[in-house]
Design a protein around this motif. Structure first.
Motif, PDB file in Angstrom:
ATOM      1  N   GLN A 222      28.844  -1.071  17.106  1.00 51.27           N
ATOM      2  CA  GLN A 222      28.130  -1.939  15.901  1.00 51.27           C
ATOM      3  C   GLN A 222      27.218  -2.240  14.808  1.00 51.27           C
ATOM      4  O   GLN A 222      26.429  -1.001  15.228  1.00 51.27           O
ATOM      5  CB  GLN A 222      28.361  -3.641  16.540  1.00 51.27           C
ATOM      6  N   PRO A 223      28.037  -2.141  13.617  1.00 48.15           N
ATOM      7  CA  PRO A 223      26.981  -2.000  12.441  1.00 48.15           C
ATOM      8  C   PRO A 223      25.938  -2.769  12.990  1.00 48.15           C
ATOM      9  O   PRO A 223      25.871  -3.981  12.850  1.00 48.15           O
ATOM     10  CB  PRO A 223      27.405  -1.824  11.292  1.00 48.15           C
ATOM     11  N   ILE A 224      24.824  -2.299  12.021  1.00 50.63           N
ATOM     12  CA  ILE A 224      23.520  -2.956  12.714  1.00 50.63           C
ATOM     13  C   ILE A 224      22.081  -3.088  11.288  1.00 50.63           C
ATOM     14  O   ILE A 224      21.464  -3.730  11.300  1.00 50.63           O
ATOM     15  CB  ILE A 224      22.775  -2.862  13.370  1.00 50.63           C
TER      16      ILE A 224
ATOM     17  N   VAL B 181      19.884  -6.865  15.346  1.00 48.49           N
ATOM     18  CA  VAL B 181      20.789  -6.952  16.054  1.00 48.49           C
ATOM     19  C   VAL B 181      21.153  -8.202  16.658  1.00 48.49           C
ATOM     20  O   VAL B 181      19.850  -9.313  16.924  1.00 48.49           O
ATOM     21  CB  VAL B 181      20.066  -5.806  17.604  1.00 48.49           C
ATOM     22  N   LYS B 182      21.779  -8.692  16.539  1.00 46.25           N
ATOM     23  CA  LYS B 182      22.363 -10.197  17.074  1.00 46.25           C
ATOM     24  C   LYS B 182      23.605 -10.214  18.707  1.00 46.25           C
ATOM     25  O   LYS B 182      24.456  -9.112  18.601  1.00 46.25           O
ATOM     26  CB  LYS B 182      23.212 -10.827  15.903  1.00 46.25           C
TER      27      LYS B 182
ATOM     28  N   THR C  22      20.835 -13.582  15.395  1.00 50.23           N
ATOM     29  CA  THR C  22      19.423 -12.163  15.559  1.00 50.23           C
ATOM     30  C   THR C  22      18.306 -12.214  16.998  1.00 50.23           C
ATOM     31  O   THR C  22      17.101 -12.492  16.850  1.00 50.23           O
ATOM     32  CB  THR C  22      18.335 -12.007  14.108  1.00 50.23           C
ATOM     33  N   ALA C  23      19.102 -11.386  17.710  1.00 46.45           N
ATOM     34  CA  ALA C  23      17.275 -10.964  18.434  1.00 46.45           C
ATOM     35  C   ALA C  23      16.412 -10.178  19.032  1.00 46.45           C
ATOM     36  O   ALA C  23      15.941 -10.214  19.373  1.00 46.45           O
ATOM     37  CB  ALA C  23      18.302 -10.510  19.895  1.00 46.45           C
ATOM     38  N   TYR C  24      17.024  -9.250  17.790  1.00 46.60           N
ATOM     39  CA  TYR C  24      16.086  -8.420  17.314  1.00 46.60           C
ATOM     40  C   TYR C  24      16.235  -7.234  15.626  1.00 46.60           C
ATOM     41  O   TYR C  24      17.034  -7.307  15.301  1.00 46.60           O
ATOM     42  CB  TYR C  24      16.327  -6.739  18.083  1.00 46.60           C
ATOM     43  N   ARG C  25      14.433  -6.946  14.932  1.00 45.84           N
ATOM     44  CA  ARG C  25      14.557  -7.297  13.983  1.00 45.84           C
ATOM     45  C   ARG C  25      13.789  -5.654  13.602  1.00 45.84           C
ATOM     46  O   ARG C  25      13.014  -5.794  14.062  1.00 45.84           O
ATOM     47  CB  ARG C  25      14.585  -8.495  12.608  1.00 45.84           C
TER      48      ARG C  25
END
Length: 205
Positions: A39-41, A65-66, A71-74
């Protein structure tokens, strides 16, 4: 190393080729798409600009990352390198690793690389003198594949690596299929990198 938590970055495009007299085989820009589990992130972009005899390389990374639409991580990264031939003149970076800020500033001085770094959970800046031939871990420079140490582009620390050349593989890009050599990095930095026959970075995992 720039933390990509098992993301595979695939080359999206190579812009116009530079003239033969240029120090790099890249064009003015290089753009990758980043994927996690297919999946594109986000994206990983570089630009290459001449300033007189100097080469200025800027890097911009945006990842998110969703999970179930949340959004769980940026991760965001900004970096700037100035090169004079094969010598690193200065390096600066700032990183937001999911709310954790990092900053690095390095400059060549009297045969050494003077590094200042700010990391989460520390008061003030740490300073260190490192070997002047240390290369930053910013992926694009094929000479890193022959090094025993790299400057961590996010943390500003010196990290030991061993690099082994693997087999030949075809890498699919928007510009077509490119034949490349795979390199396996182990030690403090663990990743796979692909460079083509012109020394261009074309893929990472």
């Amino acid at each position: 190393m720039i933390r990509l938590i098992a993301f595979a970055t695939m080359l999206v495009s190579i812009c116009s080729a530079v003239a033969a007299a240029e120090p790099l085989a890249y064009g003015s820009q290089l753009t990758f798409a980043a994927y996690r589990n297919g999946q594109p992130i986000g994206s990983h972009r570089l630009s290459f600009d001449k300033d007189g005899d100097r080469l200025v390389v800027t890097t911009s990374i945006e990842l998110a990352v969703k999970v179930v639409g949340i959004t769980a991580y940026r991760y965001t990264y900004r970096g700037r390198e100035i090169w004079l031939g094969k010598e690193l003149v200065s390096f600066d970076s700032s990183t937001d690793d999911d709310g954790k800020p990092y900053a690095v500033r390095a400059s060549r001085d009297n045969g050494q690389l003077r590094v200042e770094r700010t990391t989460p959970g520390t008061a003030g800046q740490a300073r260190e003198a490192l070997p002047a031939d240390l290369l930053p871990s910013t992926h694009w420079n094929v000479r890193q594949a022959s090094q025993g140490f790299l400057l961590n582009a996010q943390k500003g620390t010196r990290e030991r690596i061993t690099v082994a050349a693997g087999g030949r593989e075809n890498v699919r890009t928007l510009s077509g299929v490119i034949a490349a050599t795979r390199y396996r990095y182990d030690g403090d930095v663990r990743m796979d990198q692909w460079f083509d026959d012109r020394g261009r970075w074309v893929r990472s995992r």
